[in-house]
Design an enzyme around this catalytic site. Structure first.
Site, short mmCIF file in Angstrom:
data_model
loop_
_atom_site.label_atom_id
_atom_site.label_comp_id
_atom_site.label_asym_id
_atom_site.label_seq_id
_atom_site.Cartn_x
_atom_site.Cartn_y
_atom_site.Cartn_z
CE LYS A 196 -24.39 -54.57 -17.75
NZ LYS A 196 -23.43 -55.56 -17.80
CG ASP B 276 -29.37 -58.19 -14.62
OD1 ASP B 276 -28.58 -58.64 -15.48
OD2 ASP B 276 -29.73 -58.85 -13.64
CG HIS B 277 -27.01 -58.65 -20.34
ND1 HIS B 277 -26.03 -58.14 -19.53
CD2 HIS B 277 -26.52 -59.80 -20.83
CE1 HIS B 277 -25.00 -58.96 -19.53
NE2 HIS B 277 -25.27 -59.99 -20.32
CE LYS C 102 -27.76 -64.07 -19.89
NZ LYS C 102 -26.96 -64.38 -21.08
CD GLU D 46 -18.14 -64.28 -17.45
OE1 GLU D 46 -18.61 -63.84 -18.49
OE2 GLU D 46 -17.67 -63.55 -16.56
CG ASP E 159 -18.55 -57.54 -14.07
OD1 ASP E 159 -19.30 -56.76 -14.68
OD2 ASP E 159 -17.90 -58.44 -14.65
CG HIS F 268 -25.42 -60.05 -14.41
ND1 HIS F 268 -26.25 -59.18 -15.08
CD2 HIS F 268 -24.18 -59.81 -14.89
CE1 HIS F 268 -25.53 -58.45 -15.92
NE2 HIS F 268 -24.28 -58.80 -15.82
CE LYS G 175 -15.07 -61.29 -16.26
NZ LYS G 175 -16.18 -61.34 -17.21
C1 BG6 Z 1 -21.47 -58.44 -18.09
C2 BG6 Z 1 -20.20 -58.44 -17.30
O1 BG6 Z 1 -22.43 -57.66 -17.44
O2 BG6 Z 1 -21.93 -59.77 -18.24
C3 BG6 Z 1 -19.15 -59.33 -17.96
O3 BG6 Z 1 -19.70 -57.10 -17.18
C4 BG6 Z 1 -19.72 -60.71 -18.23
O4 BG6 Z 1 -17.98 -59.40 -17.15
C5 BG6 Z 1 -21.05 -60.62 -18.96
O5 BG6 Z 1 -18.79 -61.44 -19.01
C6 BG6 Z 1 -21.71 -61.97 -19.15
O6 BG6 Z 1 -22.88 -61.82 -19.90
P1 BG6 Z 1 -23.32 -62.69 -21.16
O7 BG6 Z 1 -23.82 -61.71 -22.16
O8 BG6 Z 1 -22.15 -63.48 -21.58
O9 BG6 Z 1 -24.45 -63.51 -20.68
#
Ligand code: BG6
Length: 474
Positions: free
Chosen positions: A147, A176-177, A181, A215, A234, A239, A325
């Site tokens: 992504k 989309d990780h 989760k 974050e 992003d 997400h 951020k």
């Molecule tokens: C990513 C973003 O897809 O996800 C980052 O590009 C972000 O900016 C990150 O920090 C957050 O994912 P995680 O792995 O911390 O859950």
């Protein structure tokens, strides 16, 4: 179930994502006995970043040592390491990669499946896909696309066209990780396996839904990517709206990938186009001094917005999304606030912050995550004084394993198994870009905020009327 024999090819194998997530994740899967019986992992990158096999193995070992859940030692590591090789690929010279893929296939024997992971900057997706088509590597293979998928509706459509010219949709795995989760996946179980919650999971009982991903992290050396992308693309598109899809979807007819993704697509279909007046964009003070950032950059490092899902279940319930951020905390939290009961019969008023903290379900989905049901209870004593109380579920209390697979691990495994349930689909992605169009066309000015704060207050607070935007702590 173990996947069929595989050759996994990582494009961008020397990059940040491969180092932080993919190489450690593959090793963790190997150690857990979840990779195929026979597999090989081929790293790839343009010739200017080429490594030889030994250097790539060292690179992988360093990555696992720095970011992995288990040490790169012992028999498990030696077996994994022996599966690694590296072949460079440029559009006009895919030869080295082709040779390494062939060698890997020969070493496995039979007809292993190929899985390509495009861990490259979005601008390079198209050229890698074309290379896979032109070399014939795409035949019978699957592809994981990173992504963000496009930057707006037109570019997402164009990218979908490029991808579909080479891979049909059943072989495309847009990642989309967050969907990988454990605690996001658990929302399906929470909602649809229990008679307790689903009956109240609607506008009659829920007053608002908050999805919060503040974050403390900053740019982490990714200025080039981030300047072009910003918090909305992003995080929100990629997400947060996907998580919203899981929270808001109707019960699917079954859990197979098509049914699940059909239900999510319907939620996206019902999303009202984003009203720029309901969006706050922020930029942390000092962002423009970061290396690689333009001195007059308008890129937002913070986004908060109010969305509406115009369907029978959710009409009138605000969905409040917030991420940024360099904020005060590193959290990933969904909060469902309940409507007040029809009658206030308790003599005592619950004051201020405490009132907001009661009568809600909180789902913390940062690994390993927890769920709390907060409610008002009578304080022990002679008077009918109320105070917030809570019941909490923690993975480690109920399960031996407090931590299953990390998001990327789960998704790479699912891609090998050909299960698309937790991957985004072309229609869903395009619809999300479509509803984002008014904001992308007329974005409100970015407002400065202090690093370590909660973003540009009070503008953010104004999005939440009536009420008060806060993050449940624990
Ligand atoms: C990513 C973003 O897809 O996800 C980052 O590009 C972000 O900016 C990150 O920090 C957050 O994912 P995680 O792995 O911390 O859950």
């Amino acid at each position: 179930r173990r996947p069929d024999d595989h050759v996994v090819v990582i494009f961008g194998a020397t990059g940040d994502l491969a180092k932080r997530k993919l190489l450690p994740g593959l090793f963790h899967l190997a150690r857990a006995g979840l990779l195929p019986e026979r597999y090989r992992v081929v790293g790839s990158a343009p010739a200017q970043f080429a490594l030889d096999d030994d250097d790539f193995r060292r690179h992988a070992r360093d990555a696992v040592a720095a970011f992995g859940l288990c040490e790169p030692t012992g028999e498990a590591w030696r077996t994994f390491e022996a599966s690694l090789s590296f072949g460079s690929a440029d559009p006009d010279d895919p030869g080295p990669l082709l040779a390494k893929v062939r060698a890997a296939e020969d070493a496995i024997g039979g007809r292993p499946r190929r899985l390509f992971h495009l861990a490259v900057p979005p601008a390079a997706f198209g050229s890698v896909i074309k290379l896979l088509g032109e070399t014939g590597l795409s035949e019978g293979s699957r592809v994981i696309v990173e992504k963000p998928f496009g930057t707006d509706l037109a570019s997402a459509r164009a990218l979908n066209d490029t991808v579909h010219a080479v891979f049909d949709e059943s072989r495309v795995f847009r990642i989309d990780h967050f969907l990988g989760k454990e605690s996001v996946d658990n929302i399906l179980a929470l909602r649809f396996a229990n008679g307790l919650l689903e009956p109240v999971w609607n506008r009659d009982h829920i007053s608002h839904v908050q999805i919060d991903v503040p974050e403390t992290l900053g740019l982490e050396g990714r200025a080039h990517f981030y300047e072009e992308t910003g918090a909305f693309r992003d995080m929100v598109v990629t997400h947060l709206i996907q998580v919203l899809g899981t929270v808001a979807m109707e019960p699917p007819v079954s859990l197979d990938a098509q049914r699940l993704r059909d239900e999510k697509a319907k939620v996206f279909e019902a999303l009202r186009p984003v009203d720029p007046a309901h969006v706050v964009r922020g930029q942390y003070e000092g962002y423009r001094d970061e290396p690689g950032v333009a001195p007059d950059s308008q890129t937002e490092t913070f986004a908060a917005l109010r969305l509406e899902v115009d369907n029978w279940r959710w009409a009138g319930v605000p969905f409040l999304l917030r991420t940024g951020k360099r904020l005060a905390q590193q959290r990933q939290v969904i909060t469902l606030g309940f409507r007040e009961p029809p009658l206030r019969m308790f003599p005592t008023e619950i004051a201020g912050r405490d009132k907001d903290r009661a009568d809600e379900i909180v789902i913390d989905f940062a690994d390993p995550g927890w769920i709390a049901v907060r409610f008002l209870a009578k304080k022990p004593g002679p008077a009918m004084d109320l105070a917030p109380a809570e019941m909490t579920f923690r993975y480690e209390d109920s399960f031996r394993l407090s931590h299953g697979l990390e998001g990327y691990e789960r998704l790479i495994l699912d891609a090998m198994l050909g299960d698309q349930s937790l991957f985004t689909r072309s229609d869903g992605i395009e619809r999300i870009w479509e509803i984002s169009a008014p904001l992308l066309k007329s974005p409100p000015q970015t407002q400065p905020y202090a690093p370590g704060s909660w973003g540009p207050e009070p503008a953010v607070g104004e999005l939440v009327a009536p009420g008060h935007w806060y993050l449940p702590d624990h």
